[in-house]
Design an enzyme around this catalytic site. Structure first.
Site, PDB file in Angstrom:
ATOM      1  N   GLN A   1      -4.759  13.444   4.864  1.00  0.00           N
ATOM      2  CA  GLN A   1      -5.049  12.012   4.975  1.00  0.00           C
ATOM      3  C   GLN A   1      -6.221  11.713   4.053  1.00  0.00           C
ATOM      4  O   GLN A   1      -7.291  12.334   4.175  1.00  0.00           O
ATOM      5  CB  GLN A   1      -5.406  11.622   6.417  1.00  0.00           C
TER       6      GLN A   1
ATOM      7  N   HIS B   1      -1.812   4.417   8.459  1.00  0.00           N
ATOM      8  CA  HIS B   1      -0.754   3.877   7.607  1.00  0.00           C
ATOM      9  C   HIS B   1       0.477   4.760   7.685  1.00  0.00           C
ATOM     10  O   HIS B   1       0.392   5.948   8.000  1.00  0.00           O
ATOM     11  CB  HIS B   1      -1.225   3.750   6.153  1.00  0.00           C
TER      12      HIS B   1
HETATM   13  P1  AMP Z   1      -2.763   9.514   2.892  1.00  0.00           P
HETATM   14  O1  AMP Z   1      -2.947  10.757   2.060  1.00  0.00           O
HETATM   15  O2  AMP Z   1      -1.709   9.658   3.933  1.00  0.00           O
HETATM   16  O3  AMP Z   1      -4.084   9.007   3.433  1.00  0.00           O
HETATM   17  O4  AMP Z   1      -2.209   8.429   1.903  1.00  0.00           O
HETATM   18  C1  AMP Z   1      -2.992   7.490   1.239  1.00  0.00           C
HETATM   19  C2  AMP Z   1      -2.127   6.898   0.164  1.00  0.00           C
HETATM   20  O5  AMP Z   1      -2.755   5.717  -0.309  1.00  0.00           O
HETATM   21  C3  AMP Z   1      -1.941   7.821  -1.067  1.00  0.00           C
HETATM   22  O6  AMP Z   1      -0.558   8.103  -1.219  1.00  0.00           O
HETATM   23  C4  AMP Z   1      -2.490   6.991  -2.222  1.00  0.00           C
HETATM   24  O7  AMP Z   1      -1.714   7.108  -3.364  1.00  0.00           O
HETATM   25  C5  AMP Z   1      -2.447   5.575  -1.670  1.00  0.00           C
HETATM   26  N1  AMP Z   1      -3.422   4.658  -2.244  1.00  0.00           N
HETATM   27  C6  AMP Z   1      -4.761   4.849  -2.366  1.00  0.00           C
HETATM   28  N2  AMP Z   1      -5.341   3.764  -2.915  1.00  0.00           N
HETATM   29  C7  AMP Z   1      -4.342   2.867  -3.135  1.00  0.00           C
HETATM   30  C8  AMP Z   1      -4.294   1.541  -3.678  1.00  0.00           C
HETATM   31  N3  AMP Z   1      -5.396   0.931  -4.117  1.00  0.00           N
HETATM   32  N4  AMP Z   1      -3.100   0.921  -3.750  1.00  0.00           N
HETATM   33  C9  AMP Z   1      -1.973   1.538  -3.327  1.00  0.00           C
HETATM   34  N5  AMP Z   1      -1.950   2.768  -2.801  1.00  0.00           N
HETATM   35  C10 AMP Z   1      -3.120   3.438  -2.714  1.00  0.00           C
END
Ligand code: AMP
Ligand code: ZN
Length: 139
Positions: A96, A102
């Site tokens: 995460q 999310h």
């Molecule tokens: P997690 O590793 O489950 O916390 O996933 C977080 C996700 O958020 C990752 O897949 C990132 O690529 C995505 N992410 C981070 N910043 C942004 C952003 N500004 N817009 C869209 N996606 C993002």
């Protein structure tokens, strides 16, 4: 509603930083992941800031999951992938990286080689934006 001024997803929900928005209602917000593991990779959040599955109220999980199903159906209708994963990560060992609950909506293809813990590789913004438009049309 609980928000965190330092949280990147709270900022996206508030429109303070840009996103390829797919869908929003009073309680949820969905947008394209800018580091897609496969084309069409989307994220769905509850607007309220809760760190993870262990902090978010069950009712808000249900609301976010309902929105994720709606987005997943639109991604499915748009891209017709061979499969779809809904993924939700909690804590560092689960990779995460954003501490705002999310759900990932991830189209899958036979032999796409996707493993559970992937590295972030920035996608093509034109391609992501174009796909966002197509998926929005299915919502
Ligand atoms: P997690 O590793 O489950 O916390 O996933 C977080 C996700 O958020 C990752 O897949 C990132 O690529 C995505 N992410 C981070 N910043 C942004 C952003 N500004 N817009 C869209 N996606 C993002
Ligand atoms: Zn947040």
């Amino acid at each position: 509603m609980n928000t965190d001024p330092d949280c990147i997803f709270c900022k996206i929900v508030a429109g303070e930083i840009p996103s390829f928005k797919l869908y929003e209602d009073d309680e949820t917000f969905a947008f394209m992941d800018i580091n897609p593991v496969n084309p069409g990779h989307a994220l769905v959040v509850h607007r309220a800031h809760h760190r993870d599955l262990f902090e978010i109220p069950a009712a808000d999980v249900a609301i976010a999951t309902r929105a994720a199903q709606r987005v997943a159906k639109a991604v499915q209708a748009t891209l017709e992938p061979a499969g779809m994963n809904l993924l939700q990560c909690n804590g560092p060992a689960a990779k995460q990286s954003v501490p705002h609950f999310h759900m990932h909506v991830i189209p899958r293809h036979m032999g796409d080689g996707l493993t559970m813990n992937w590295d972030l590789v920035q996608g093509d913004m034109d391609e992501i934006g174009a796909l966002a438009g197509k998926i929005r049309a299915s919502l």
